[in-house]
Design a protein around this motif. Sequence first.
Motif, mmCIF file in Angstrom:
data_model
loop_
_atom_site.group_PDB
_atom_site.id
_atom_site.type_symbol
_atom_site.label_atom_id
_atom_site.label_comp_id
_atom_site.label_asym_id
_atom_site.label_seq_id
_atom_site.Cartn_x
_atom_site.Cartn_y
_atom_site.Cartn_z
ATOM 1 N N SER A 45 -18.542 1.270 56.587
ATOM 2 C CA SER A 45 -18.370 0.160 57.533
ATOM 3 C C SER A 45 -19.710 -0.345 58.041
ATOM 4 O O SER A 45 -19.799 -1.419 58.641
ATOM 5 N N SER A 46 -20.764 0.451 57.812
ATOM 6 C CA SER A 46 -22.120 0.047 58.202
ATOM 7 C C SER A 46 -22.958 -0.199 56.958
ATOM 8 O O SER A 46 -22.746 0.439 55.919
ATOM 9 N N PRO A 47 -23.929 -1.110 57.012
ATOM 10 C CA PRO A 47 -24.789 -1.367 55.862
ATOM 11 C C PRO A 47 -25.568 -0.117 55.465
ATOM 12 O O PRO A 47 -26.072 0.609 56.324
ATOM 13 N N LEU A 48 -25.660 0.121 54.176
ATOM 14 C CA LEU A 48 -26.335 1.311 53.670
ATOM 15 C C LEU A 48 -27.639 0.946 52.969
ATOM 16 O O LEU A 48 -27.714 -0.052 52.250
ATOM 17 N N LYS A 49 -28.623 1.781 53.196
ATOM 18 C CA LYS A 49 -29.888 1.678 52.479
ATOM 19 C C LYS A 49 -29.958 2.863 51.520
ATOM 20 O O LYS A 49 -29.880 4.020 51.935
ATOM 21 N N VAL A 50 -30.097 2.575 50.209
ATOM 22 C CA VAL A 50 -29.954 3.594 49.168
ATOM 23 C C VAL A 50 -31.242 3.722 48.362
ATOM 24 O O VAL A 50 -31.913 2.723 48.080
ATOM 25 N N ALA A 51 -31.578 4.958 47.986
ATOM 26 C CA ALA A 51 -32.695 5.214 47.071
ATOM 27 C C ALA A 51 -32.141 5.816 45.788
ATOM 28 O O ALA A 51 -31.386 6.786 45.825
ATOM 29 N N ASP A 52 -32.499 5.233 44.652
ATOM 30 C CA ASP A 52 -32.117 5.733 43.330
ATOM 31 C C ASP A 52 -33.379 6.324 42.706
ATOM 32 O O ASP A 52 -34.258 5.588 42.247
ATOM 33 N N TYR A 63 -25.170 -1.737 39.003
ATOM 34 C CA TYR A 63 -23.732 -1.493 39.165
ATOM 35 C C TYR A 63 -23.407 -1.271 40.645
ATOM 36 O O TYR A 63 -22.425 -1.816 41.171
ATOM 37 N N ILE A 64 -24.215 -0.478 41.316
ATOM 38 C CA ILE A 64 -23.992 -0.194 42.733
ATOM 39 C C ILE A 64 -24.090 -1.474 43.556
ATOM 40 O O ILE A 64 -23.255 -1.734 44.436
ATOM 41 N N TYR A 68 -20.533 -2.341 45.365
ATOM 42 C CA TYR A 68 -20.481 -1.804 46.734
ATOM 43 C C TYR A 68 -21.153 -2.777 47.709
ATOM 44 O O TYR A 68 -22.355 -2.697 47.951
ATOM 45 N N PRO A 69 -20.387 -3.689 48.288
ATOM 46 C CA PRO A 69 -20.960 -4.665 49.231
ATOM 47 C C PRO A 69 -21.627 -4.017 50.431
ATOM 48 O O PRO A 69 -22.498 -4.625 51.064
ATOM 49 N N SER A 70 -21.208 -2.790 50.765
ATOM 50 C CA SER A 70 -21.796 -2.128 51.935
ATOM 51 C C SER A 70 -23.231 -1.678 51.690
ATOM 52 O O SER A 70 -23.945 -1.339 52.641
#
Length: 204
Positions: A45-52, A63-64, A68-70
């Motif tokens: 429900s909250s914006p996510l910051k992701v490291a690949d 793909y992510i 995944y709009p979040s």
Amino acid sequence: TTRNLEKEVADYYRENTPLIHKTFGYTYQGFPQPKLLQYANLHSSSPLKVADLGSGFGGPSRYILRQYPSVRSITSVNKCLEQLKLHQASLRDEEKARCALVYADYHHTTLQDNEFDRVLFLESLEHSYDLPQAMKEAYRILRPGGQLFIKGWFSEYPREKWNAVTFAIERANACDFHDLHQLVDTIHDTKFTGVKILPSCSKG
């Protein structure tokens, strides 16, 4: 030595990137993305910051972003410049603002402390030449309460039972099937908590 292993992995991917890309395309992965990525908890429900970390040609990162709009942003870290260039070329215009490409060794990055909500190793941790350091770096950049997700090939058997097999694999792929139990111990030693081991899709 660690430096020799680091160079071996880098040289392998630099030399073989054109062939790998031609053969496998942008997603050089043994496990399907949709089934296993559900465990990465990328819906929020909250914006996510992701490291690949160890992002390859960027297929999983893209793909992510698309599924995944979040996920507000994803930072793709790769030590192979040739792969990063292909990743950059494959991004749609609307994805470029949400995807940062970082040329770095995931054992030692310049990413900020406590920066990410999710840190992902998607079939890249097998190539680590220093597993404890890789875990320390992931822990450093993950925010308190964030989640680490590792998808990869790990053996449930002691190393001595499969050394002969992995020797051939390592020479062919610059890859190491880490002992699963050693990995879990290393994760715990790095102060991660709530570790779960999930079966691969081949086991249902």
